[in-house]
Design an enzyme around this catalytic site. Structure first.
Site, PDB file in Angstrom:
ATOM      1  N   TYR A 178     -18.492   9.041  39.331  1.00  0.00           N
ATOM      2  CA  TYR A 178     -17.887  10.052  38.314  1.00  0.00           C
ATOM      3  C   TYR A 178     -16.464   9.440  37.764  1.00  0.00           C
ATOM      4  O   TYR A 178     -15.975   8.587  38.458  1.00  0.00           O
ATOM      5  CB  TYR A 178     -17.654  11.459  38.853  1.00  0.00           C
ATOM      6  N   CYS A 179     -16.144   9.808  36.453  1.00  0.00           N
ATOM      7  CA  CYS A 179     -14.793   9.750  36.099  1.00  0.00           C
ATOM      8  C   CYS A 179     -14.501  10.729  35.068  1.00  0.00           C
ATOM      9  O   CYS A 179     -15.156  11.808  35.066  1.00  0.00           O
ATOM     10  CB  CYS A 179     -14.876   8.101  35.387  1.00  0.00           C
ATOM     11  N   THR A 180     -13.440  10.402  34.317  1.00  0.00           N
ATOM     12  CA  THR A 180     -13.122  11.480  33.331  1.00  0.00           C
ATOM     13  C   THR A 180     -14.021  11.828  32.335  1.00  0.00           C
ATOM     14  O   THR A 180     -14.423  13.192  32.311  1.00  0.00           O
ATOM     15  CB  THR A 180     -11.721  11.105  32.757  1.00  0.00           C
TER      16      THR A 180
END
Length: 311
Positions: A178-180
């Site tokens: 996951y990331c922003t």
């Protein structure tokens, strides 16, 4: 109803003559009185723009009308004021710098991790054969991250490839990245697959979409964003603050950039230390003659550096 919106988006789609496209796109954005930051590369678009609701709607319609970007998904935040001061649209070699000499091995349009919608991600994160991998930089996950997530000691995403060997022990697990907003996961998951990880996933739309569609459950702290808001709330179900002041250790969710432009370190800093250190990370930075006035926000418009000084 708030008068302005901020749009976060990306699209991996080949752009012919991307450098010229960037110049033309900048003019278009300015014609709509938008502000923000857009990166254009041969591989696609990566942007955050902000402006009136009407201008943002016109912008989204124009992007979707271009067949190359018809699949673009916009994350929309209603805001009290525009989230940038100026409009930048620049051509670069990649929309997310991977640090790889051969970028052809991670083409998200050819192979990438399985996309999980927020509710699907939420159902998987507590399974025993799953690990959650944060592919963001230190200053981002120091401010907030998913419960039990594995974080990497990286200053920029281009450092991620060097960390693959550290993750080898998880090759038999389901790896949920996951990331922003999702853009880094497209390349991170592709690189993991290239290195023999077989069961790789990514949170579609990233932390921002997860907050909107799944209430942000089990995301601890705040989410760092690349505009003058600096940090946004994500979790409306079981919120918590996990970050501590860089200077005194007090629990705080406030993120700043050091007021010394030659340092510009991203740190979490409480209001008391911010006032005491005038927005600087250390006493040494206070004495810098180029120190920027601290207004309590810790956000500064980028200042050009003199020749010989790196930002």
């Amino acid at each position: 109803m708030k008068k302005f919106q901020t749009l976060l988006y990306y699209c991996y789609s080949p752009i012919a003559d991307a450098e010229q496209f960037a110049a033309d796109h900048l003019k278009f954005c300015k014609s709509l009185n938008l502000v923000g930051r857009i990166i254009v590369a041969d591989e696609g678009l990566n942007g955050t723009v902000s402006g009136s609701v009407e201008s943002c709607q016109t912008y989204m319609e124009a992007v979707h009308a271009d067949a190359r970007f018809a699949k673009t998904e916009f994350k929309i935040d209603d805001v009290e004021e525009p989230s940038f001061i100026k409009m930048h649209c620049r051509y670069k070699s990649e929309i997310v710098h991977s640090g790889l000499k051969d970028t052809s091995i991670i083409n998200p349009n050819e192979r990438t991790g399985k996309h999980l919608e927020p509710v699907e991600f939420q159902k998987m994160i507590d399974q025993e054969d799953v690990i959650i991998l944060d592919v963001r930089s230190n200053y981002e996950h120091n401010l907030g991250k998913f419960k039990n997530a594995i974080t990497l000691d990286i200053e920029n995403f281009r450092d991620f490839p060097e960390k693959i060997n550290e993750l080898a022990q998880y090759k038999d697990k389901k790896v949920l990245t996951y990331c922003t907003g999702g853009i880094k996961c497209e390349k991170a998951s592709a690189l993991l697959l290239h290195h023999g990880f077989n069961d790789v996933y990514q949170l579609h739309g990233g932390i921002i979409k997860y907050g909107k569609e799944a209430g942000g459950e089990d995301f601890e702290g705040k989410c760092y964003v690349f505009d003058n808001r600096i940090a946004v709330d994500v979790n409306s179900i079981n919120p918590s603050v996990v970050s501590k002041c860089y200077n005194c250790g007090t629990v705080t969710a406030k993120m700043i950039n050091c007021a010394n432009p030659e340092c510009n370190e991203h740190i979490t800093q409480c209001d008391e230390c911010g006032t005491k250190l005038q927005g600087c990370c250390s006493d040494a930075c206070i004495t810098n003659p180029r120190r920027r006035p601290y207004d309590g926000t810790g956000y500064y418009v980028k200042v050009p550096q003199p020749v010989g000084i790196s930002a």
